[in-house]
Design a protein around this motif. Structure first.
Motif, PDB file in Angstrom:
ATOM      1  N   VAL A 105       3.456   7.163   4.558  1.00 19.76           N
ATOM      2  CA  VAL A 105       2.891   6.481   3.392  1.00 19.76           C
ATOM      3  C   VAL A 105       3.210   4.993   3.461  1.00 19.76           C
ATOM      4  N   GLY A 106       2.231   4.142   3.145  1.00 19.30           N
ATOM      5  CA  GLY A 106       2.481   2.715   3.107  1.00 19.30           C
ATOM      6  C   GLY A 106       1.236   1.909   3.433  1.00 19.30           C
ATOM      7  N   GLU A 107       1.434   0.619   3.626  1.00 22.32           N
ATOM      8  CA  GLU A 107       0.349  -0.262   4.033  1.00 22.32           C
ATOM      9  C   GLU A 107      -0.017   0.036   5.493  1.00 22.32           C
TER      10      GLU A 107
ATOM     11  N   PRO B 119      -2.656   2.843   0.252  1.00 21.18           N
ATOM     12  CA  PRO B 119      -3.069   2.353  -1.069  1.00 21.18           C
ATOM     13  C   PRO B 119      -4.586   2.137  -1.125  1.00 21.18           C
TER      14      PRO B 119
ATOM     15  N   ILE C 181       8.217   6.939   3.890  1.00 21.57           N
ATOM     16  CA  ILE C 181       7.786   5.708   3.230  1.00 21.57           C
ATOM     17  C   ILE C 181       7.941   4.580   4.248  1.00 21.57           C
TER      18      ILE C 181
ATOM     19  N   LEU D 188       5.399  -0.258  -1.477  1.00 22.00           N
ATOM     20  CA  LEU D 188       4.247   0.428  -2.067  1.00 22.00           C
ATOM     21  C   LEU D 188       3.898  -0.202  -3.409  1.00 22.00           C
TER      22      LEU D 188
ATOM     23  N   THR E 227      -2.129   6.488  -2.196  1.00 20.95           N
ATOM     24  CA  THR E 227      -0.715   6.622  -2.553  1.00 20.95           C
ATOM     25  C   THR E 227      -0.534   7.135  -3.984  1.00 20.95           C
TER      26      THR E 227
ATOM     27  N   ILE F 202       8.652   4.634  -6.167  1.00 24.88           N
ATOM     28  CA  ILE F 202       9.363   5.431  -5.171  1.00 24.88           C
ATOM     29  C   ILE F 202      10.339   6.391  -5.851  1.00 24.88           C
TER      30      ILE F 202
END
Length: 530
Positions: free
Chosen positions: A205-207, A234, A272, A276, A255, A283
């Motif tokens: 998960v993340g950019e 996202p 992660i 975020l 997300t 989180i």
């Protein structure tokens, strides 16, 4: 989906809320969502449905790990019993004396039980260290040495004559057998995970930039740990795909819908990869939602070249502060490294002297010229020293390099060619198995080099270094190193520099021994040597 270009140089480390940092390689295929796209799409991998998996998937994996740990516990106990029994047999002065025999047996049983308990106390079978890095071996060795340190003190204080013999016999036998047992179990675990079994099913998960880096690092490292099911980005929707190198990794959701995605995918872990939307509050609340799914949350800290031993946590009223130790480039630790270098290099020169003599004869008979090739290299602090190798090229190789400049296949400032016409017949197979490097053992004895360290550079290479690359010269170059066991000439320049800088700041004696062992394996099965 529009992909954001990589614009930074983040270097995350993984910190789990239930498990420690894991950087194992990804084994097996990277699954995509069923019906995600046409099979002809570039980078497309066979699809795996995201419908709820068969019941009991997590329980099955957990059960297998439990069985693995219990088998390890039984074999450790048997090996400890054997080591203690051997020590008792060698130390018992009178086996026919019933009184001394009874006391000796009781003491031996107590020692075995305490030793077994020490392995439990030091969490040597914690799932987060099994098959990953050197921490598993360190815990076994630390638990054993601390126990026998206590025994040594007790033997002196209470004048126990047999204690010294027990120390001299049971300690080395126990250390060797326990570490060998862990290695055998690692092989078993690695074999299972290489087949795609018992991996932690993870969602990253993340950019996009952060996710790409984390997925790539998980792929490249040895010892499979995670099976990446997909990613959550996202503002993205299910059905899109994120290009990671030559692969297309499925986007499972945005997300905002991570918890539901974890339940549907039966994921074990959520990694992660970076900041975020919603920050720390998001989180924290995500961690609460993941508790309901029995999934762990793993955080990637954006720290460059920092290994676990340099990281310490200090909680301050609920605020966990992470302290990073400053690297040390002198002192007792480096003196110990020098002692180990001299001992290992001296022993190797003695044992390998017949092979060295044979190679010298082969080089002399193969082509005209000297047996040894001496070349100026740059060592610690930028000092020049003469590095020795068996000659594997023609005598005018240096002069002929200018002609071959346009055919250079090396990375960065390095000059390399897979089919270099300057290499002699015996030089080809000596270079493949790194036999031409053996005379550098003498450089280690002289103190110019270490057994393990960064690659020794040429002066022209150093002149082309970027500012941060000069940090490679803070310690002695090595006969082997992380570059040797991670592909050698096949490495990109940036990756070679990253490995050397990582070693410079995070080396340890146990880590050096592990690199030496992996070097032996790399020599037997060479890759990237030419």
């Amino acid at each position: 989906m529009a992909e954001a270009p990589v614009t930074g140089q983040r270097r995350p480390m993984l910190f789990g809320t239930k498990r420690s940092a894991l950087t194992g390689a990804l084994a097996g295929e990277r699954p995509a969502l069923a019906g995600e796209g046409p099979a002809s799409a570039p980078g497309y991998r066979p699809a795996v449905s995201l419908v709820p998996a068969a019941l009991g998937r997590k329980a099955s994996s957990a059960d297998w790990i439990s069985v693995h740990i219990n088998l390890l516990r039984v074999t450790d106990s048997l090996l400890i019993a054997g080591a203690v029994a051997l020590g008792y047999h060698r130390s018992s002065p009178g086996l026919l004396d019933r009184t001394s025999t009874a006391a000796g047996i009781a003491a031996s049983v107590a020692l075995a039980l305490i030793w077994i308990a020490a392995l439990e106390i030091y969490k040597t079978r914690d799932p987060k260290v099994l098959g990953v890095g050197a921490d598993e071996y360190k815990r076994v060795i630390s638990a054993t040495f601390r126990l026998f340190g206590f025994i040594a003190i007790a033997s002196v204080v209470f004048s126990i004559e047999s204690g010294a013999t027990m120390f001299a016999v049971s300690l080395p036998v126990g250390i060797l057998s326990l570490t060998a047992n862990r290695w055998l179990f690692r092989r078993r675990l690695a074999t299972e995970k290489a087949k795609g079994r018992h991996l932690s099913r993870a969602i990253v998960v993340g950019e996009p930039e952060d996710v790409r880096y984390v997925v790539q690092q998980i792929e490249k490292k040895s010892g499979p740990v995670y099976k990446i099911l997909g990613v959550c980005l996202p503002g993205s929707r299910r059905g899109a795909r994120l290009r990671v190198g030559e692969q297309l990794v499925p986007v499972l959701s945005s997300t905002d819908d991570i918890a539901r995605t974890v339940r549907l995918a039966q994921a074990d872990s959520v990694i992660i990869a970076g900041p975020l939307p919603g920050g720390n509050k998001f989180i924290r609340e995500l961690g609460w939602r993941l508790e309901e799914c029995s999934a762990e949350m793993v955080l990637a800290a954006t720290l460059t070249n920092v290994a676990g031993p340099r990281i310490h946590w200090r909680p301050v009223e609920g605020l966990p502060l992470m302290h990073v130790d400053i690297p040390q480039y002198s002192g007792g630790k480096h003196i110990l490294k020098r002692v180990v270098d001299v001992a290992l290099a001296g022993a190797a020169l003695t044992v390998l002297s017949p092979l060295l003599l044979l190679l010298a004869v082969i080089v002399r008979m193969d082509s005209p010229g000297p047996i040894l090739f001496r070349q100026d290299r740059i060592g610690k602090g930028g000092q020049t020293f003469g590095m020795y190798k068996f000659r594997s090229m023609v005598v005018d190789a240096e002069e002929r390099q200018a002609v071959l400049h346009d055919t250079n296949e090396g990375a960065g400032v390095l000059f390399k060619m897979r089919n270099d016409p300057r290499v002699t017949r015996c030089g080809r197979w000596m270079r493949k198995y790194s036999l031409d490097e053996l005379p550098q053992l003498w450089n280690v004895v002289l103190g110019d080099m270490s057994m393990v360290g960064p690659r020794p550079p040429l002066a022209r290479e150093v002149s082309g270094y970027e500012r941060h690359t000069h940090r490679r010269l803070l310690i002695k170059p090595g006969l082997t190193g992380l570059w040797q066991i991670n592909g050698r000439s096949d490495l990109s320049w940036d990756e070679a520099v990253r490995l050397d800088l990582y070693y410079v700041e995070n080396w340890s004696i146990p880590g050096d021994l592990l690199i030496l062992w992996r070097t032996f394996r790399a020599v037997i099965q060479p890759s990237g040597a030419y």
